[in-house]
Design an enzyme around this catalytic site. Structure first.
Site, short mmCIF file in Angstrom:
data_model
loop_
_atom_site.label_atom_id
_atom_site.label_comp_id
_atom_site.label_asym_id
_atom_site.label_seq_id
_atom_site.Cartn_x
_atom_site.Cartn_y
_atom_site.Cartn_z
N HIS A 47 -3.22 7.29 2.69
CA HIS A 47 -3.63 5.99 2.14
C HIS A 47 -5.02 5.65 2.67
CE1 HIS A 47 -3.99 1.90 1.14
NE2 HIS A 47 -3.68 1.42 2.34
N ASN B 5 -10.14 0.18 0.07
CA ASN B 5 -8.68 0.25 0.13
C ASN B 5 -8.13 -0.32 -1.18
OD1 ASN B 5 -5.95 -0.26 0.54
ND2 ASN B 5 -6.20 -0.94 2.65
N CYS C 222 0.81 -1.23 0.00
CA CYS C 222 0.00 0.00 0.00
C CYS C 222 0.85 1.28 0.00
CB CYS C 222 -0.96 0.01 1.18
SG CYS C 222 -2.07 -1.40 1.18
O1 UT7 Z 1 -3.71 -1.16 3.46
C1 UT7 Z 1 -2.64 -1.58 4.27
C2 UT7 Z 1 -2.89 -1.20 5.63
N1 UT7 Z 1 -4.15 -1.79 6.09
C3 UT7 Z 1 -4.77 -1.23 7.10
O2 UT7 Z 1 -4.33 -0.19 7.53
C4 UT7 Z 1 -5.95 -1.93 7.71
C5 UT7 Z 1 -5.84 -1.76 9.21
N2 UT7 Z 1 -6.85 -2.49 9.98
C6 UT7 Z 1 -8.14 -2.14 10.00
O3 UT7 Z 1 -8.58 -1.27 9.27
C7 UT7 Z 1 -9.03 -2.80 11.00
O4 UT7 Z 1 -8.24 -3.49 11.94
C8 UT7 Z 1 -10.04 -3.78 10.38
C9 UT7 Z 1 -11.10 -3.02 9.58
C10 UT7 Z 1 -9.34 -4.79 9.48
C11 UT7 Z 1 -10.76 -4.55 11.47
O5 UT7 Z 1 -11.38 -3.63 12.38
P1 UT7 Z 1 -11.17 -3.76 13.94
O6 UT7 Z 1 -11.98 -2.75 14.57
O7 UT7 Z 1 -9.70 -3.77 14.20
O8 UT7 Z 1 -11.82 -5.16 14.22
P2 UT7 Z 1 -11.17 -6.47 14.87
O9 UT7 Z 1 -10.24 -7.12 13.91
O10 UT7 Z 1 -10.68 -6.16 16.24
O11 UT7 Z 1 -12.45 -7.36 15.02
C12 UT7 Z 1 -13.52 -6.98 15.89
C13 UT7 Z 1 -14.61 -8.00 15.75
C14 UT7 Z 1 -14.11 -9.44 15.82
O12 UT7 Z 1 -15.08 -10.19 16.48
P3 UT7 Z 1 -14.90 -10.58 18.04
O13 UT7 Z 1 -13.62 -11.35 18.10
O14 UT7 Z 1 -14.84 -9.27 18.76
O15 UT7 Z 1 -16.12 -11.38 18.33
C15 UT7 Z 1 -14.03 -9.85 14.38
O16 UT7 Z 1 -14.17 -11.23 14.21
O17 UT7 Z 1 -15.21 -7.85 14.44
C16 UT7 Z 1 -15.22 -9.12 13.79
N3 UT7 Z 1 -15.13 -8.87 12.36
C17 UT7 Z 1 -16.22 -8.67 11.61
N4 UT7 Z 1 -17.52 -8.62 11.92
C18 UT7 Z 1 -18.38 -8.36 10.92
C19 UT7 Z 1 -14.03 -8.81 11.59
N5 UT7 Z 1 -14.39 -8.56 10.31
C20 UT7 Z 1 -15.74 -8.48 10.30
C21 UT7 Z 1 -16.70 -8.22 9.31
N6 UT7 Z 1 -18.00 -8.17 9.65
N7 UT7 Z 1 -16.36 -8.00 8.02
#
Ligand code: UT7
Length: 341
Positions: A262, A292, A119
């Site tokens: 980004h 993204n 990215c």
């Molecule tokens: O481009 C290169 C750089 N990339 C980035 O900068 C991306 C950086 N990361 C992010 O943007 C975020 O971490 C994400 C959008 C990928 C995830 O968001 P988050 O707030 O960090 O969520 P998380 O991974 O902590 O997950 C929270 C909950 C989890 O459930 P539990 O364990 O709390 O029950 C996940 O399983 O959300 C769940 N989850 C989803 N739920 C519904 C993860 N993906 C989804 C989804 N729909 N698509």
């Protein structure tokens, strides 16, 4: 690494999105997710995915054509003497995609190579191309960021499916003897930390875990990301790299007209703006419509902001990106008097 550039200007900008728009609702039909989760956790409402048979090079050619047109150049021999293409999703593992893109644009026997900085790729490509110009090895360069992430996403992985989109953006850089004109690249900062290589990776298909024998696990052939850890790294690295550029230029936060970060997640963009003391309204956001798009993210955001009239000639613009590797980079420029295509 620090790269100081002076006499290089951005003189053209083009972008291209494949027509197929994928809404959050469409993803909810096949994945365990909701529109509410996607919009509140990421800010994304829809993204574009290339259809079957469409490759990254196809999007790059479209964006390249448009950038050349925006620069007032005919696609053909002599238009540019260098093509640098940033991508995570090349048409083939070998060879690079950029020579084919250069050939399809009819650019003649120009230097052409790909950059793999995920990215951050577009900022790395800007740095590479501007260094060639500063060194006198090129007069004009076509710099493209193009991706088809839809081809590397694990269809079962809800976290990556909701985030990534396809698209391409391109700029033309030119040696700028007239340094009074807006559009000059003023400074660049690049960095990496390979100890975080496993946070964003496609485990198989390279020399470490080959695509042939022993046959890799199917899941290892897809893009994977440790979202939470990447989130923290993205905020910290983009903020620090941006601050490095601001400090070197002697710009305060109030002197940045537009922060073009980004487009990974609107919460990341807001946190970077907050960390730099730049009001959130000065951060360009188009991820709600494109998701993204990795190496295409910055030029697509620039094209969106230019088309909306936000970017005006002379505006002070700060670019910043973070990606797999880990890699990051930032650049500052004044906005040129151009019409994006
Ligand atoms: O481009 C290169 C750089 N990339 C980035 O900068 C991306 C950086 N990361 C992010 O943007 C975020 O971490 C994400 C959008 C990928 C995830 O968001 P988050 O707030 O960090 O969520 P998380 O991974 O902590 O997950 C929270 C909950 C989890 O459930 P539990 O364990 O709390 O029950 C996940 O399983 O959300 C769940 N989850 C989803 N739920 C519904 C993860 N993906 C989804 C989804 N729909 N698509």
């Amino acid at each position: 690494m620090t790269v100081h550039t002076t006499p290089v200007a951005l003189v053209g900008l083009g972008s291209y999105l494949p027509p197929q728009r994928i809404t959050n609702e469409a993803l909810c039909e096949r994945l365990d997710t909701t529109d509410e989760w996607i919009t509140t956790r990421t800010g994304i409402r829809s993204r574009h995915w290339a259809g079957p048979g469409v490759a990254t090079g196809d999007l790059a050619v479209e964006a390249g054509h448009r950038a050349l047109k925006s620069a007032g150049l005919e696609a053909g021999p002599g238009a540019v003497d260098l093509v640098v293409l940033a991508t995570t999703t090349p048409d083939n593992p070998c060879p690079a995609t950029s020579p084919d893109v250069a050939a399809r644009l009819g650019l003649g026997p120009v230097a052409a190579y790909d950059i793999a900085a995920v990215c951050s790729g577009f900022i790395y490509a800007l740095a590479a191309a501007s260094a060639h110009i500063v060194a006198g090895q090129a007069q004009r360069a076509l710099v493209i960021g193009a991706e088809t992430y839809s081809t590397i996403l694990n269809p079962a992985d809800r976290t990556t499916n909701v985030i990534f989109g396809d698209g391409a953006g391109a700029v033309v850089l030119s040696a700028a003897p007239d340094s009074d004109r807006p559009g000059l690249l003023l400074d660049l900062d690049l960095g990496s930390d390979g100890t975080g290589r496993d946070l964003i990776t496609i485990p198989a298909g390279g020399s470490r875990q080959r695509a042939t024998t022993p046959e890799p696990d199917a899941d290892d052939c897809y893009f994977t990301m440790q979202g939470k850890q990447v989130f923290t790294q993205a905020v910290n690295r983009m903020t620090a790299s941006s601050q490095t550029v601001l400090d070197r230029l002697g710009w305060g936060a109030g002197e940045v007209d537009w922060l073009v970060g980004h487009q990974a997640n609107v919460r990341i963009l807001n946190a970077v703006a907050r960390g730099l003391g730049i009001p959130a309204e000065r951060a360009v956001v188009n991820l709600d419509r494109v998701g993204n798009t990795s190496a295409a993210s910055i030029p697509l955001a620039l094209a969106d902001a230019a088309a909306s009239g936000a970017l005006t000639p002379g505006a002070r613009v700060l670019l910043t990106a973070f990606g797999g590797g880990l890699t990051w980079g930032s650049a500052a420029l004044t906005w040129p008097d151009i019409v994006p295509v």
